[in-house]
Design a protein around this motif. Sequence first.
Motif, mmCIF file in Angstrom:
data_model
loop_
_atom_site.group_PDB
_atom_site.id
_atom_site.type_symbol
_atom_site.label_atom_id
_atom_site.label_comp_id
_atom_site.label_asym_id
_atom_site.label_seq_id
_atom_site.Cartn_x
_atom_site.Cartn_y
_atom_site.Cartn_z
ATOM 1 N N HIS A 25 0.703 -1.208 0.003
ATOM 2 C CA HIS A 25 -0.136 0.083 -0.179
ATOM 3 C C HIS A 25 0.411 1.035 -0.016
ATOM 4 C CE1 HIS A 25 -4.093 2.762 1.138
ATOM 5 N NE2 HIS A 25 -2.416 3.038 1.770
ATOM 6 N N ILE A 26 1.810 1.304 1.165
ATOM 7 C CA ILE A 26 2.603 2.858 0.876
ATOM 8 C C ILE A 26 3.548 2.774 -0.881
ATOM 9 C CG2 ILE A 26 4.849 3.193 1.976
ATOM 10 C CD1 ILE A 26 3.893 2.072 4.665
ATOM 11 N N ALA A 27 4.258 1.634 -1.184
ATOM 12 C CA ALA A 27 5.332 2.046 -2.219
ATOM 13 C C ALA A 27 4.102 1.825 -3.622
ATOM 14 C CB ALA A 27 5.252 0.099 -2.354
ATOM 15 N N GLU A 28 2.384 2.030 -3.543
ATOM 16 C CA GLU A 28 1.601 2.177 -4.876
ATOM 17 C C GLU A 28 1.239 3.724 -4.387
ATOM 18 O OE1 GLU A 28 -2.710 0.966 -6.063
ATOM 19 O OE2 GLU A 28 -2.274 -0.322 -5.038
ATOM 20 N N ASN A 29 1.021 3.644 -2.852
ATOM 21 C CA ASN A 29 0.517 5.643 -2.414
ATOM 22 C C ASN A 29 1.057 6.544 -2.082
ATOM 23 O OD1 ASN A 29 -2.672 5.210 -2.128
ATOM 24 N ND2 ASN A 29 -1.717 3.558 -2.058
ATOM 25 N N ARG A 30 2.969 5.965 -1.851
ATOM 26 C CA ARG A 30 3.460 6.564 -1.956
ATOM 27 C C ARG A 30 3.522 8.009 -0.413
ATOM 28 N NH1 ARG A 30 8.316 6.475 -4.692
ATOM 29 N NH2 ARG A 30 8.884 7.886 -4.522
ATOM 30 N N PRO A 31 3.131 7.505 0.953
ATOM 31 C CA PRO A 31 2.384 8.650 1.350
ATOM 32 C C PRO A 31 4.275 9.233 2.338
ATOM 33 C CG PRO A 31 2.597 6.845 3.173
ATOM 34 C CD PRO A 31 2.611 6.214 1.362
ATOM 35 N N ASP A 32 3.762 10.773 2.979
ATOM 36 C CA ASP A 32 4.956 11.366 3.444
ATOM 37 C C ASP A 32 4.646 11.130 4.750
ATOM 38 O OD1 ASP A 32 5.427 13.845 1.627
ATOM 39 O OD2 ASP A 32 3.036 13.672 1.709
ATOM 40 N N LEU A 33 3.816 11.074 5.871
ATOM 41 C CA LEU A 33 4.385 9.897 7.106
ATOM 42 C C LEU A 33 2.834 8.697 7.052
ATOM 43 C CD1 LEU A 33 3.995 12.147 10.711
ATOM 44 C CD2 LEU A 33 1.834 10.285 9.978
ATOM 45 N N VAL A 34 3.515 8.229 7.941
ATOM 46 C CA VAL A 34 2.913 7.123 8.364
ATOM 47 C C VAL A 34 2.842 6.756 9.883
ATOM 48 C CG1 VAL A 34 2.920 3.898 8.334
ATOM 49 C CG2 VAL A 34 3.741 5.277 6.243
ATOM 50 N N LEU A 35 1.566 6.049 10.528
ATOM 51 C CA LEU A 35 1.451 5.884 11.916
ATOM 52 C C LEU A 35 0.384 4.847 12.019
ATOM 53 C CD1 LEU A 35 0.916 7.500 14.574
ATOM 54 C CD2 LEU A 35 -1.552 7.936 13.675
ATOM 55 N N LEU A 36 1.547 4.228 12.319
ATOM 56 C CA LEU A 36 1.592 2.969 13.247
ATOM 57 C C LEU A 36 0.470 2.575 14.431
ATOM 58 C CD1 LEU A 36 4.779 1.619 12.123
ATOM 59 C CD2 LEU A 36 2.951 1.684 11.085
ATOM 60 N N PRO A 37 0.049 1.341 15.069
ATOM 61 C CA PRO A 37 -1.051 1.152 16.342
ATOM 62 C C PRO A 37 0.096 1.525 17.110
ATOM 63 C CG PRO A 37 -1.604 -0.373 15.055
ATOM 64 C CD PRO A 37 0.130 0.229 14.287
ATOM 65 N N GLU A 38 -0.404 1.465 18.269
ATOM 66 C CA GLU A 38 0.525 1.061 20.750
ATOM 67 C C GLU A 38 1.410 0.804 19.574
ATOM 68 O OE1 GLU A 38 -0.046 2.490 24.555
ATOM 69 O OE2 GLU A 38 -1.844 1.616 23.265
ATOM 70 N N MET A 39 2.794 0.358 19.902
ATOM 71 C CA MET A 39 3.396 -1.011 20.605
ATOM 72 C C MET A 39 2.963 -2.503 19.733
ATOM 73 S SD MET A 39 4.162 -0.999 24.894
ATOM 74 C CE MET A 39 2.272 -1.427 24.822
ATOM 75 N N PRO A 40 3.102 -2.198 18.299
ATOM 76 C CA PRO A 40 2.272 -3.064 16.953
ATOM 77 C C PRO A 40 3.358 -4.036 16.957
ATOM 78 C CG PRO A 40 4.460 -1.389 16.027
ATOM 79 C CD PRO A 40 4.199 -1.078 17.529
ATOM 80 N N PHE A 41 4.393 -4.367 17.528
ATOM 81 C CA PHE A 41 5.757 -5.273 16.784
ATOM 82 C C PHE A 41 5.060 -6.722 17.925
ATOM 83 C CE2 PHE A 41 7.398 -1.623 14.727
ATOM 84 C CZ PHE A 41 7.084 -1.859 13.650
#
Length: 261
Positions: A25-41
């Motif tokens: 999705h990021i490669a297709e849409n090329r955002p300037d900022l991505v926000l991830l959830p709280e402690m996602p990993f």
Amino acid sequence: MRVTVCELSDDEDKFLLDWKDLKAHIAENRPDLVLLPEMPFCRWMAATPELTQELRLRGIQRHKQWLAEIEALGVCAVVYSMPVIEDSRNLNIAYVYTPEKGHQRLHSKAYFPQEPHFWEQTWFELEQAVTFDAVDIGDYRVGVLLCTELWFTQWARHYGKKGIDLLLCPRATSQGSVQQWVDCGKVSAVVSGAYCLSSNRAGEGDNGFLWGGAGWVTEPVTGSILTLTSSKSRFSTIDIDLKKSRAAKLQYPLYVNYVAQ
């Protein structure tokens, strides 16, 4: 600018599939900022009231291992939170990654619930001096409220007075409370005069607990929902106009000054 919010699975195997799809999705849409959830990993640690050092260290290690994956996204800015041990304190800290400055600390969480599935007072502690500082990322300014902190709306106003463009809320919230949280995101955009962004965990957690998903972007002044993720559309990228957030600081309610009684 262009921003991405998301919902990512709490299940670590399904998370791998979500991450693969997020990268596409990021490669297709090329955002300037991505926000991830709280402690996602890692699986949500605070689901149990039984604190174990083994589980805590595993969560910390998994997040450290995933930092390289954040860097590999090729995005100008990625905001996330992770568990950290600092000065013998167990903290939940938000960071931003930028290629220019690496992983930059933003804010240490200051408000912790203590109830079934959210035993955060057991698992985390306060930093010695918690601050709510606005931070410049390139040519825009952000403030972070980690999950529960969003309900303490004085900090949204505080950030608004500091001139933020984006109010960022990585969160971990349940399916049953989705509407409450979305409503809070609307109000927070109005109170801060900034775009409010949130990303959340999704899917099934421990003991059948259901996470809420519903990542959002809400608009300054009106609080309108500009986008809302779902199980069928887990990632959303939209363009926002920073002129709107900057103009909002001169409008109601941001221009109103507090008068002590």
